[in-house]
Design a protein around this motif. Structure first.
Motif, PDB file in Angstrom:
ATOM      1  N   ALA A   1      91.005  41.532 -51.037  1.00  0.00           N
ATOM      2  CA  ALA A   1      91.273  41.867 -52.436  1.00  0.00           C
ATOM      3  C   ALA A   1      89.976  42.068 -53.209  1.00  0.00           C
ATOM      4  O   ALA A   1      89.880  42.972 -54.046  1.00  0.00           O
ATOM      5  N   MET A   2      88.954  41.240 -52.943  1.00  0.00           N
ATOM      6  CA  MET A   2      87.682  41.403 -53.644  1.00  0.00           C
ATOM      7  C   MET A   2      87.035  42.740 -53.301  1.00  0.00           C
ATOM      8  O   MET A   2      86.473  43.412 -54.173  1.00  0.00           O
ATOM      9  N   THR A   3      87.109  43.135 -52.047  1.00  0.00           N
ATOM     10  CA  THR A   3      86.569  44.437 -51.648  1.00  0.00           C
ATOM     11  C   THR A   3      87.287  45.561 -52.384  1.00  0.00           C
ATOM     12  O   THR A   3      86.652  46.506 -52.872  1.00  0.00           O
ATOM     13  N   ALA A   4      88.604  45.458 -52.475  1.00  0.00           N
ATOM     14  CA  ALA A   4      89.377  46.477 -53.195  1.00  0.00           C
ATOM     15  C   ALA A   4      89.040  46.490 -54.678  1.00  0.00           C
ATOM     16  O   ALA A   4      88.978  47.562 -55.300  1.00  0.00           O
ATOM     17  N   GLN A   5      88.797  45.325 -55.266  1.00  0.00           N
ATOM     18  CA  GLN A   5      88.447  45.259 -56.683  1.00  0.00           C
ATOM     19  C   GLN A   5      87.111  45.939 -56.954  1.00  0.00           C
ATOM     20  O   GLN A   5      86.944  46.610 -57.980  1.00  0.00           O
ATOM     21  N   VAL A   6      86.151  45.779 -56.054  1.00  0.00           N
ATOM     22  CA  VAL A   6      84.878  46.485 -56.204  1.00  0.00           C
ATOM     23  C   VAL A   6      85.095  47.987 -56.095  1.00  0.00           C
ATOM     24  O   VAL A   6      84.580  48.765 -56.899  1.00  0.00           O
TER      25      VAL A   6
END
Length: 316
Positions: free
Chosen positions: A137-142
């Motif tokens: 999810a953090m990768t997608a948020q970036v």
């Protein structure tokens, strides 16, 4: 779409907040606007883009397919506008800006205290908003522009997401010292005979520790699973439970006589904690300044004394 001449660019800032928060009240708080003002802007955006953008679904507002399509190009466009209209260079002492960071409590525990102290000294009006999510999810948020930076251990990143390593880390085991008073450690047999505390979230239940144990032909009996690295050591005292965790999270208890800290009785690979950001932020001087501060904070954390580890002999 209407001509740019008739578009209020402030609406795009509101849209950015709505797509990130998916909640009118939270978007209003983020923008320091009233809830009616944000609702009115959402109505104008719906008319402008001929789409509902956010609709009610199970558990709250959800994005329409059109809104999902807009998220990444909107974030990129606004990033370039901010660079274009912002001051040349970046003056930390006078800058007023909020950066959005995503990290697990592992990253927060290790890096955030050093980073925040550095920011308060050099840039007192630069604020941080920190969120937590799974690594995917953090990768997608970036990638979608929802956060400026993400800190953690990442196995995958899209081509337009940049990454730099911050520090290397590894694992250690923790038990109540009273339960291993003679040896100060556990061998493989004793390790697998005990129940364990595991640190994991729902999407990452099978981790490197379980994989290594499985290669030995064993399996941990998990008595308690928690999502937070910081709380896990407190669960060990007064029990015969075992915690296998990241070494750097144990610095606070390294000298606490209640705990025995030792190397795992089997091979666990070290890993690298890294920082992610999107390529669209490369030319942003403020973003570059923050990345440097994060790297410096991580270097300070890496130089801190690690939890002492007793040598351990493997027993077949």
């Amino acid at each position: 779409m209407n001509s740019l001449r008739g578009i209020d660019l402030n609406l795009l800032v509101v849209l950015e907040a709505l797509l990130a928060e998916r909640h009118i009240s939270r978007a209003a708080l983020r923008l320091q606007l009233s809830q009616p003002a944000v609702s009115h802007s959402l109505g104008r955006l719906r008319q402008l883009l001929d789409d509902q953008l956010l609709v009610r679904g199970q558990g709250g507002l959800v994005l329409t397919p059109r809104a999902h399509e807009l998220a990444a190009p909107l974030a990129e466009a606004l990033a370039q506008v901010r660079i274009l209209l912002g001051p040349t260079g970046f003056q930390p002492s006078t800058a007023r800006r909020t950066f959005r960071l995503a990290m697990s409590d592992y990253g927060a525990l290790v890096v955030l205290p050093h980073l925040l102290r550095a920011l308060r000294k050099a840039a007192p009006n630069v604020d941080l908003t920190v969120s937590q999510a799974s690594r995917e999810a953090m990768t997608a948020q970036v990638a979608d522009g929802e956060v400026d930076l993400a800190l953690g251990v990442f196995a995958y990143r899209p081509e337009d997401v940049r990454e730099t390593p911050l520090f290397d880390d590894g694992y250690a085991c923790v038990v109540d010292a009273a339960t291993v008073r003679d040896s100060g450690r556990l061998d493989q047999v004793a390790y697998l005979a005990r129940s364990h505390v595991a640190v994991a979230n729902a999407s990452e239940r099978m981790d490197a520790i379980d994989t290594a144990v499985a290669k030995l032909g064993g399996r941990r009996k998990i008595a308690c699973t928690v999502p937070h690295w910081s709380v896990a050591p407190a669960l060990i005292t007064g029990t015969n439970l075992v915690l296998t965790t990241v070494r750097s999270t144990l610095a606070a208890i390294a000298d606490d006589a209640r705990y025995a800290i030792f190397a795992p009785p089997f091979t666990l690979p070290d890993f690298s904690c890294g920082m992610l950001w999107h390529a669209r932020a490369e030319a942003d001087p403020g973003h570059a300044w923050l990345r440097e501060r994060v790297q410096q904070a991580a270097a300070v954390a890496a130089d801190m004394p690690r939890a002492a580890e007793a040598p351990i002999s493997l027993r077949g």
